[in-house]
Design an enzyme around this catalytic site. Sequence first.
Site, PDB file in Angstrom:
ATOM      1  N   ARG A  51      -1.423  -7.124  -8.103  1.00 19.82           N
ATOM      2  CA  ARG A  51      -2.191  -6.317  -7.300  1.00 19.82           C
ATOM      3  C   ARG A  51      -2.101  -4.862  -7.983  1.00 19.82           C
ATOM      4  O   ARG A  51      -1.227  -4.816  -8.745  1.00 19.82           O
ATOM      5  CB  ARG A  51      -2.233  -6.252  -5.678  1.00 19.82           C
ATOM      6  CG  ARG A  51      -0.829  -6.333  -5.170  1.00 19.82           C
ATOM      7  CD  ARG A  51       0.159  -5.615  -5.254  1.00 19.82           C
ATOM      8  NE  ARG A  51      -0.378  -4.160  -4.887  1.00 19.82           N
ATOM      9  CZ  ARG A  51       0.274  -3.203  -5.590  1.00 19.82           C
ATOM     10  NH1 ARG A  51       1.178  -3.287  -6.546  1.00 19.82           N
ATOM     11  NH2 ARG A  51      -0.398  -1.743  -5.393  1.00 19.82           N
ATOM     12  N   ALA A  53      -4.725  -1.592  -9.506  1.00 24.88           N
ATOM     13  CA  ALA A  53      -5.879  -1.652 -10.468  1.00 24.88           C
ATOM     14  C   ALA A  53      -5.714  -2.280 -11.795  1.00 24.88           C
ATOM     15  O   ALA A  53      -6.335  -3.208 -12.518  1.00 24.88           O
ATOM     16  CB  ALA A  53      -6.753  -0.441 -10.253  1.00 24.88           C
ATOM     17  N   ARG A  88     -11.821  -9.520  -6.592  1.00 28.80           N
ATOM     18  CA  ARG A  88     -11.737  -8.406  -5.789  1.00 28.80           C
ATOM     19  C   ARG A  88     -12.546  -7.327  -6.239  1.00 28.80           C
ATOM     20  O   ARG A  88     -13.003  -6.952  -7.135  1.00 28.80           O
ATOM     21  CB  ARG A  88     -10.228  -7.677  -5.982  1.00 28.80           C
ATOM     22  CG  ARG A  88      -9.231  -8.710  -5.354  1.00 28.80           C
ATOM     23  CD  ARG A  88      -7.898  -7.836  -5.161  1.00 28.80           C
ATOM     24  NE  ARG A  88      -7.886  -6.796  -3.997  1.00 28.80           N
ATOM     25  CZ  ARG A  88      -6.874  -6.112  -3.902  1.00 28.80           C
ATOM     26  NH1 ARG A  88      -5.652  -5.926  -4.742  1.00 28.80           N
ATOM     27  NH2 ARG A  88      -7.006  -5.283  -2.767  1.00 28.80           N
ATOM     28  N   GLN A 199       2.307  -2.051   0.955  1.00 25.49           N
ATOM     29  CA  GLN A 199       2.822  -1.787  -0.289  1.00 25.49           C
ATOM     30  C   GLN A 199       3.805  -0.654  -0.658  1.00 25.49           C
ATOM     31  O   GLN A 199       4.742  -0.812  -1.580  1.00 25.49           O
ATOM     32  CB  GLN A 199       1.494  -1.592  -1.018  1.00 25.49           C
ATOM     33  CG  GLN A 199       0.652  -2.542  -1.424  1.00 25.49           C
ATOM     34  CD  GLN A 199      -0.473  -2.612  -0.369  1.00 25.49           C
ATOM     35  OE1 GLN A 199      -0.369  -1.926   0.608  1.00 25.49           O
ATOM     36  NE2 GLN A 199      -1.720  -3.161  -0.609  1.00 25.49           N
ATOM     37  N   ASP A 240      -8.183   3.048  -7.571  1.00 31.22           N
ATOM     38  CA  ASP A 240      -8.804   2.004  -7.870  1.00 31.22           C
ATOM     39  C   ASP A 240     -10.186   2.204  -8.751  1.00 31.22           C
ATOM     40  O   ASP A 240     -10.661   1.327  -9.496  1.00 31.22           O
ATOM     41  CB  ASP A 240      -8.957   1.103  -6.644  1.00 31.22           C
ATOM     42  CG  ASP A 240      -8.030   0.661  -6.309  1.00 31.22           C
ATOM     43  OD1 ASP A 240      -6.843   1.083  -5.772  1.00 31.22           O
ATOM     44  OD2 ASP A 240      -7.249  -0.519  -6.693  1.00 31.22           O
ATOM     45  N   ASN A 250      -9.357   4.938  -3.244  1.00 28.50           N
ATOM     46  CA  ASN A 250      -8.037   4.401  -3.523  1.00 28.50           C
ATOM     47  C   ASN A 250      -7.628   3.707  -2.098  1.00 28.50           C
ATOM     48  O   ASN A 250      -8.442   3.596  -1.093  1.00 28.50           O
ATOM     49  CB  ASN A 250      -6.865   5.775  -3.754  1.00 28.50           C
ATOM     50  CG  ASN A 250      -5.691   4.938  -3.995  1.00 28.50           C
ATOM     51  OD1 ASN A 250      -5.504   4.231  -4.946  1.00 28.50           O
ATOM     52  ND2 ASN A 250      -4.552   5.467  -3.634  1.00 28.50           N
TER      53      ASN A 250
HETATM   54  O1  MRU Z   1      -4.852  -3.296  -2.553  1.00 32.08           O
HETATM   55  P1  MRU Z   1      -3.778  -2.884  -3.855  1.00 32.08           P
HETATM   56  O2  MRU Z   1      -2.474  -3.066  -3.568  1.00 32.08           O
HETATM   57  O3  MRU Z   1      -4.431  -3.749  -4.965  1.00 32.08           O
HETATM   58  O4  MRU Z   1      -4.235  -1.494  -3.977  1.00 32.08           O
HETATM   59  C1  MRU Z   1      -3.409  -0.606  -5.078  1.00 32.08           C
HETATM   60  C2  MRU Z   1      -3.981   0.891  -4.816  1.00 32.08           C
HETATM   61  O5  MRU Z   1      -4.607   1.213  -3.992  1.00 32.08           O
HETATM   62  C3  MRU Z   1      -3.387   1.325  -6.031  1.00 32.08           C
HETATM   63  O6  MRU Z   1      -3.230   3.101  -5.566  1.00 32.08           O
HETATM   64  C4  MRU Z   1      -4.161   1.564  -7.279  1.00 32.08           C
HETATM   65  O7  MRU Z   1      -4.702   0.353  -7.681  1.00 32.08           O
HETATM   66  C5  MRU Z   1      -3.612   2.289  -8.295  1.00 32.08           C
HETATM   67  S1  MRU Z   1      -2.629   1.368  -9.034  1.00 32.08           S
HETATM   68  C6  MRU Z   1      -1.862   2.308 -10.609  1.00 32.08           C
END
Ligand code: MRU
Length: 356
Positions: A51, A53, A88, A199, A240, A250
């Site tokens: 997970r 981005a 996604r 996370q 994201d 985000n």
């Molecule tokens: O749902 P996730 O865990 O994939 O969400 C990740 C985020 O929101 C991060 O802040 C974003 O992807 C930036 S990662 C460098």
Amino acid sequence: MRIGGKEYRTIWFENNIVKIIDQTKLPHQFVIKDLKTARDAINAIKDMEVRGAPLIGATAAYGLVLAILENNNQSFLNKSAENLISSRPTAINLKWAVDRMMSKLSGVNSDKILEIALSEAKEICEEDIKFCENIGSNGLKIIEEIYNKKKDTVNILTHCNAGWLATIDWGTATSPIYHAHKKRIPVHVWADETRPRNQGANLTSYELNEEGIKNTIIADNTGGILMQRGKIDMCIVGTDRTLANGDVCNKVGTYLKALAAHDNNIPFYVALPSSTIDWNIKDHKYIPIEERNSEELSHIEGIDKEGNIKKLQIYPKKSKAMNLAFDITPAKYITGLITEKGICEASENGLRKLFK
Ligand code: MRU
């Protein structure tokens, strides 16, 4: 970055297999998982074994390599590309990486296609590492400035995991922090737990611990009082999808932190590689916001005394729950965007100056 003192990347290719660190098992178990088919890559993205981005973009690129290995045929490749993009919906990196791969592969003979796909997927990873490293050296200047004024530990709040586990290495939001730590600037991170998937607690705190960086996990609603009491010097988050007008999509909860930071005059930065910029969408209302299974809210996972990962229901059985995964922080609440090319204002003007 390191786990147990050993350097890792989040994804790599070995003997025709894509290797990932299964992030659904962290921080309790460190499991390296094999992806052997395009479907494996799609499921790893959907189930959030990978997970963040940039990392889902890289996984999608390798997913196409796996598709070619499986069935070297154009219609299978096209179908796999479609399925990878839709695995996604919110992070633009998925489409960005698949489009980049497909345009590289367009018109390539089937006897050459595997070699070219593999080299492009590797290039996407190498480029992301370089960009994240640059984000670190650019963002370091902000931390240094705060430290030079304060002459004491710089307290940084972050949300979700925009660390190296969300990229290939370094991370985006964490890269300036790693750079500051390497320069012996004392830093301490407030890691938002980031419900429902945690996370911040499971990944950000874990990776910072492995690098010896001081951090404290807080419940998502704690940031406000810490800001009011002067315990936070700056916020850095990831994204994201960043629109050309500087609006940032985000992890859900980012917006509320930005509002609190604004009210308390605390700088709020967003760190991103250019692969996260969406130059096409003009208004954030067109960004698809992922709605995930409400079981992620109503159930919680943890480890029992025997070391087994267990899932428990925490909500009343009859209650309905809703699980939107992302939100929008309007550009006006963002102090600056930290990119691989420098720091700019969160605006079309700011972004265009860096990315002509
Ligand atoms: O749902 P996730 O865990 O994939 O969400 C990740 C985020 O929101 C991060 O802040 C974003 O992807 C930036 S990662 C460098």
